[in-house]
Design a protein around this motif. Sequence first.
Motif, PDB file in Angstrom:
ATOM      1  N   MET A   1      -0.661   8.933   2.874  1.00 12.02           N
ATOM      2  CA  MET A   1      -1.255   7.826   2.159  1.00 12.02           C
ATOM      3  C   MET A   1      -0.946   7.874   0.662  1.00 12.02           C
ATOM      4  O   MET A   1      -1.200   6.918  -0.031  1.00 12.02           O
ATOM      5  N   SER A   2      -0.418   8.976   0.171  1.00 13.29           N
ATOM      6  CA  SER A   2      -0.132   9.062  -1.257  1.00 13.29           C
ATOM      7  C   SER A   2       0.903   8.011  -1.671  1.00 13.29           C
ATOM      8  O   SER A   2       0.859   7.500  -2.783  1.00 13.29           O
ATOM      9  N   ARG A   3       1.827   7.699  -0.769  1.00 14.08           N
ATOM     10  CA  ARG A   3       2.819   6.647  -1.056  1.00 14.08           C
ATOM     11  C   ARG A   3       2.112   5.302  -1.206  1.00 14.08           C
ATOM     12  O   ARG A   3       2.434   4.532  -2.097  1.00 14.08           O
ATOM     13  N   ASP A   4       1.119   5.034  -0.353  1.00 15.74           N
ATOM     14  CA  ASP A   4       0.352   3.798  -0.471  1.00 15.74           C
ATOM     15  C   ASP A   4      -0.364   3.754  -1.816  1.00 15.74           C
ATOM     16  O   ASP A   4      -0.391   2.714  -2.475  1.00 15.74           O
ATOM     17  N   ALA A   5      -0.910   4.875  -2.224  1.00 17.97           N
ATOM     18  CA  ALA A   5      -1.621   4.931  -3.498  1.00 17.97           C
ATOM     19  C   ALA A   5      -0.669   4.641  -4.658  1.00 17.97           C
ATOM     20  O   ALA A   5      -1.040   3.931  -5.605  1.00 17.97           O
ATOM     21  N   SER A   6       0.539   5.147  -4.593  1.00 17.30           N
ATOM     22  CA  SER A   6       1.487   4.893  -5.683  1.00 17.30           C
ATOM     23  C   SER A   6       1.917   3.427  -5.702  1.00 17.30           C
ATOM     24  O   SER A   6       2.132   2.854  -6.783  1.00 17.30           O
TER      25      SER A   6
ATOM     26  N   ASP B   1       5.586  -9.339  -5.221  1.00 18.87           N
ATOM     27  CA  ASP B   1       5.859  -9.723  -3.834  1.00 18.87           C
ATOM     28  C   ASP B   1       6.502  -8.562  -3.072  1.00 18.87           C
ATOM     29  O   ASP B   1       6.148  -8.288  -1.919  1.00 18.87           O
ATOM     30  N   GLN B   2       7.431  -7.878  -3.715  1.00 24.74           N
ATOM     31  CA  GLN B   2       8.091  -6.746  -3.069  1.00 24.74           C
ATOM     32  C   GLN B   2       7.105  -5.609  -2.797  1.00 24.74           C
ATOM     33  O   GLN B   2       7.138  -5.008  -1.717  1.00 24.74           O
ATOM     34  N   CYS B   3       6.256  -5.311  -3.758  1.00 20.68           N
ATOM     35  CA  CYS B   3       5.274  -4.231  -3.572  1.00 20.68           C
ATOM     36  C   CYS B   3       4.300  -4.559  -2.442  1.00 20.68           C
ATOM     37  O   CYS B   3       4.017  -3.702  -1.600  1.00 20.68           O
ATOM     38  N   TRP B   4       3.773  -5.781  -2.456  1.00 21.00           N
ATOM     39  CA  TRP B   4       2.840  -6.169  -1.386  1.00 21.00           C
ATOM     40  C   TRP B   4       3.523  -6.124  -0.020  1.00 21.00           C
ATOM     41  O   TRP B   4       2.935  -5.685   0.967  1.00 21.00           O
ATOM     42  N   ASP B   5       4.770  -6.582   0.040  1.00 19.98           N
ATOM     43  CA  ASP B   5       5.501  -6.554   1.309  1.00 19.98           C
ATOM     44  C   ASP B   5       5.684  -5.119   1.792  1.00 19.98           C
ATOM     45  O   ASP B   5       5.462  -4.822   2.978  1.00 19.98           O
ATOM     46  N   LEU B   6       6.064  -4.229   0.897  1.00 18.58           N
ATOM     47  CA  LEU B   6       6.255  -2.829   1.264  1.00 18.58           C
ATOM     48  C   LEU B   6       4.952  -2.216   1.755  1.00 18.58           C
ATOM     49  O   LEU B   6       4.919  -1.521   2.780  1.00 18.58           O
ATOM     50  N   LEU B   7       3.862  -2.485   1.051  1.00 15.64           N
ATOM     51  CA  LEU B   7       2.561  -1.960   1.459  1.00 15.64           C
ATOM     52  C   LEU B   7       2.155  -2.521   2.823  1.00 15.64           C
ATOM     53  O   LEU B   7       1.679  -1.776   3.694  1.00 15.64           O
ATOM     54  N   ASN B   8       2.376  -3.806   3.034  1.00 14.36           N
ATOM     55  CA  ASN B   8       2.042  -4.409   4.331  1.00 14.36           C
ATOM     56  C   ASN B   8       2.894  -3.832   5.461  1.00 14.36           C
ATOM     57  O   ASN B   8       2.394  -3.605   6.571  1.00 14.36           O
ATOM     58  N   GLN B   9       4.167  -3.596   5.191  1.00 20.27           N
ATOM     59  CA  GLN B   9       5.027  -2.956   6.196  1.00 20.27           C
ATOM     60  C   GLN B   9       4.476  -1.588   6.578  1.00 20.27           C
ATOM     61  O   GLN B   9       4.411  -1.238   7.762  1.00 20.27           O
ATOM     62  N   ARG B  10       4.119  -0.794   5.565  1.00 18.29           N
ATOM     63  CA  ARG B  10       3.599   0.558   5.809  1.00 18.29           C
ATOM     64  C   ARG B  10       2.325   0.513   6.643  1.00 18.29           C
ATOM     65  O   ARG B  10       2.159   1.296   7.575  1.00 18.29           O
ATOM     66  N   ARG B  11       1.441  -0.411   6.310  1.00 12.71           N
ATOM     67  CA  ARG B  11       0.186  -0.535   7.060  1.00 12.71           C
ATOM     68  C   ARG B  11       0.445  -0.966   8.494  1.00 12.71           C
ATOM     69  O   ARG B  11      -0.186  -0.457   9.424  1.00 12.71           O
ATOM     70  N   ALA B  12       1.378  -1.891   8.682  1.00 17.34           N
ATOM     71  CA  ALA B  12       1.694  -2.360  10.034  1.00 17.34           C
ATOM     72  C   ALA B  12       2.317  -1.241  10.871  1.00 17.34           C
ATOM     73  O   ALA B  12       1.966  -1.065  12.040  1.00 17.34           O
ATOM     74  N   LEU B  13       3.222  -0.495  10.278  1.00 20.79           N
ATOM     75  CA  LEU B  13       3.839   0.620  11.001  1.00 20.79           C
ATOM     76  C   LEU B  13       2.792   1.666  11.383  1.00 20.79           C
ATOM     77  O   LEU B  13       2.784   2.169  12.510  1.00 20.79           O
ATOM     78  N   ARG B  14       1.910   1.976  10.458  1.00 21.91           N
ATOM     79  CA  ARG B  14       0.844   2.941  10.722  1.00 21.91           C
ATOM     80  C   ARG B  14      -0.064   2.445  11.863  1.00 21.91           C
ATOM     81  O   ARG B  14      -0.469   3.219  12.723  1.00 21.91           O
ATOM     82  N   ALA B  15      -0.346   1.147  11.871  1.00 22.41           N
ATOM     83  CA  ALA B  15      -1.236   0.566  12.877  1.00 22.41           C
ATOM     84  C   ALA B  15      -0.681   0.675  14.295  1.00 22.41           C
ATOM     85  O   ALA B  15      -1.451   0.746  15.258  1.00 22.41           O
ATOM     86  N   VAL B  16       0.638   0.705  14.425  1.00 19.41           N
ATOM     87  CA  VAL B  16       1.245   0.820  15.751  1.00 19.41           C
ATOM     88  C   VAL B  16       1.694   2.241  16.065  1.00 19.41           C
ATOM     89  O   VAL B  16       2.406   2.480  17.037  1.00 19.41           O
ATOM     90  N   GLY B  17       1.279   3.180  15.211  1.00 17.75           N
ATOM     91  CA  GLY B  17       1.586   4.585  15.468  1.00 17.75           C
ATOM     92  C   GLY B  17       2.948   5.038  15.000  1.00 17.75           C
ATOM     93  O   GLY B  17       3.380   6.149  15.320  1.00 17.75           O
TER      94      GLY B  17
END
Length: 82
Positions: A1-6, A47-63
């Motif tokens: 999650m440290s990447r998400d925090a950054s 827009d790029q930061c939000w997209d990257l964060l959303n990608q990370r959350r989506a990937l995490r959500a599906v394992g």
Amino acid sequence: MSRDASILTAISSLVGEERELRTQHVKSRGDPATHSERLQKLEAELDQCWDLLNQRRALRAVGASPDAAKLRPASQVQGYLR
């Protein structure tokens, strides 16, 4: 999650700069053309930061590994609805 925090820290910093530029623009301080150009760049970076964060959350959500998320070009992510 440290990447998400950054990523969230970067978003916060960009939003702060965006607010400052908009305040300066309203108060007619500085060059409007420069403000407009920088605001466009800030919006693209956000827009790029939000997209990257959303990608990370989506990937995490599906394992899957959130590290598989990739920064996409601004031209691809601009205009996405959140």
